[in-house]
Design a protein around this motif. Structure first.
Motif, PDB file in Angstrom:
ATOM      1  N   TYR A  29       0.846  -1.211   0.000  1.00 47.76           N
ATOM      2  CA  TYR A  29       0.000   0.000   0.000  1.00 47.76           C
ATOM      3  C   TYR A  29       0.875   1.254   0.000  1.00 47.76           C
ATOM      4  CZ  TYR A  29      -2.703   3.835   1.992  1.00 47.76           C
ATOM      5  OH  TYR A  29      -3.256   5.068   2.220  1.00 47.76           O
ATOM      6  N   LEU A  30       1.942   1.248   0.812  1.00 48.39           N
ATOM      7  CA  LEU A  30       2.787   2.453   0.926  1.00 48.39           C
ATOM      8  C   LEU A  30       3.506   2.769  -0.373  1.00 48.39           C
ATOM      9  CD1 LEU A  30       3.944   1.779   4.567  1.00 48.39           C
ATOM     10  CD2 LEU A  30       2.559   3.721   3.799  1.00 48.39           C
ATOM     11  N   THR A  32       2.107   2.449  -3.225  1.00 48.05           N
ATOM     12  CA  THR A  32       1.098   3.170  -4.028  1.00 48.05           C
ATOM     13  C   THR A  32       0.978   4.637  -3.586  1.00 48.05           C
ATOM     14  OG1 THR A  32      -0.866   2.740  -2.655  1.00 48.05           O
ATOM     15  CG2 THR A  32      -0.279   1.031  -4.261  1.00 48.05           C
ATOM     16  N   GLN A  33       1.465   4.922  -2.362  1.00 46.53           N
ATOM     17  CA  GLN A  33       1.411   6.297  -1.842  1.00 46.53           C
ATOM     18  C   GLN A  33       2.732   7.038  -2.079  1.00 46.53           C
ATOM     19  OE1 GLN A  33      -1.714   7.257  -0.287  1.00 46.53           O
ATOM     20  NE2 GLN A  33      -2.055   5.341  -1.396  1.00 46.53           N
ATOM     21  N   ASN A  34       3.622   6.437  -2.867  1.00 45.59           N
ATOM     22  CA  ASN A  34       4.958   7.004  -3.126  1.00 45.59           C
ATOM     23  C   ASN A  34       5.780   7.198  -1.861  1.00 45.59           C
ATOM     24  OD1 ASN A  34       4.592   7.118  -5.931  1.00 45.59           O
ATOM     25  ND2 ASN A  34       3.377   9.002  -5.682  1.00 45.59           N
ATOM     26  N   LEU A  35       5.590   6.285  -0.901  1.00 45.34           N
ATOM     27  CA  LEU A  35       6.367   6.353   0.342  1.00 45.34           C
ATOM     28  C   LEU A  35       7.281   5.126   0.398  1.00 45.34           C
ATOM     29  CD1 LEU A  35       3.510   7.572   2.723  1.00 45.34           C
ATOM     30  CD2 LEU A  35       5.527   8.892   2.023  1.00 45.34           C
ATOM     31  N   SER A  36       8.312   5.128  -0.459  1.00 45.91           N
ATOM     32  CA  SER A  36       9.151   3.935  -0.558  1.00 45.91           C
ATOM     33  C   SER A  36      10.000   3.712   0.693  1.00 45.91           C
ATOM     34  CB  SER A  36      10.030   3.999  -1.808  1.00 45.91           C
ATOM     35  OG  SER A  36      10.835   5.143  -1.757  1.00 45.91           O
ATOM     36  N   GLY A  37      10.292   4.790   1.441  1.00 48.26           N
ATOM     37  CA  GLY A  37      11.044   4.642   2.691  1.00 48.26           C
ATOM     38  C   GLY A  37      10.198   3.902   3.730  1.00 48.26           C
ATOM     39  N   PHE A  38       8.956   4.324   3.896  1.00 48.99           N
ATOM     40  CA  PHE A  38       8.057   3.651   4.833  1.00 48.99           C
ATOM     41  C   PHE A  38       7.780   2.216   4.365  1.00 48.99           C
ATOM     42  CE2 PHE A  38       7.065   7.928   6.428  1.00 48.99           C
ATOM     43  CZ  PHE A  38       7.037   7.675   7.795  1.00 48.99           C
TER      44      PHE A  38
END
Ligand code: FEO
Length: 166
Positions: A29-30, A32-38
Motif C-alpha cells: 500500500y505504501l 502506491t502512496q509514493n512512500l518507498s522509505g516507509f
C-alpha cells in the motif's frame, strides 16, 4: 509439553505469520502512496515477524512437539493514509503483546518453565516493538502526516535494515 500450551504456541506461530503478511500488505500500500522509505520499513518488519514465527517453530521442534500450520488470514489492503497505517500497526502490536502475555500466564500456570523462558524474549521484544512504533506515530502526528516533514521522515525510514534476531 502439555497439549494446551502447544496449541497456544502453534496459534501464536500463525499470528506471527499473519503479522508478517499484514506488514507486507502495508508495504505494498505504501508503495502506491509514493512512500518507498516507509515501505522499506514495513518490509523489514515483514522479515522480523517471519523471524519471530521461526523462533516459535524451532522452539516447538526442540521440545519434541509438533508444529501444525494452518491457513493465514487475508490482511487488509487499503488504509486512509500514513497515520492510519501506523495507528493500525500500534493497535496490532498491542494485541500481540496481550496474546504473548496470555500464553505466558498459561505456561506459568502449567509450570512449563522452558516455555516461560522462551516467552520472556517475546515479552521484551514487544516492549521494543511498541516503543518504536509509538515513536514513529508521534513524529507523524507532529508533521500531520504530510508535506516536507513526511518527505524527510520517509527518507529516514529508507535506512532501516533487517538485523538477525538474538
Ligand atoms: Fe512478532 Fe511485531 O510482534
Amino acid at each position: 509439553m502439555k497439549e494446551n500450551v502447544l496449541k497456544e504456541l502453534n496459534r501464536q506461530l500463525n499470528t506471527e505469520l499473519y503479522s508478517a503478511y499484514l506488514y507486507l500488505s502495508m508495504a505494498a500500500y505504501l508503495e502506491t502512496q509514493n512512500l518507498s522509505g516507509f515501505s522499506n520499513w514495513m518490509k523489514v518488519q515483514f522479515e522480523e515477524e517471519q523471524a519471530h514465527a521461526m523462533k516459535l517453530f524451532q522452539y516447538i521442534i526442540d521440545r519434541g512437539a509438533e508444529v501444525k500450520l494452518i491457513s493465514i488470514e487475508t490482511p487488509q489492503t487499503e488504509w486512509n493514509g500514513i497515520i492510519d497505517v501506523f495507528e493500525h500497526v500500534l493497535r496490532h502490536e498491542q494485541s500481540i503483546t496481550n496474546s504473548i502475555n496470555d500464553i505466558f500466564d498459561l505456561a506459568l500456570k502449567e509450570k512449563d518453565h522452558a516455555t516461560v523462558n522462551t516467552l520472556q524474549w517475546f515479552v521484551k521484544e514487544q516492549v521494543e516493538e511498541e516503543a518504536g512504533v509509538s515513536d514513529i506515530l508521534k513524529s507523524l502526528m507532529m508533521i500531520d502526516g504530510k508535506g516536507t516533514g513526511l518527505f524527510l521522515l520517509d527518507r529516514e525510514m529508507k535506512q532501516r535494515q533487517f538485523q538477525p534476531l538474538i
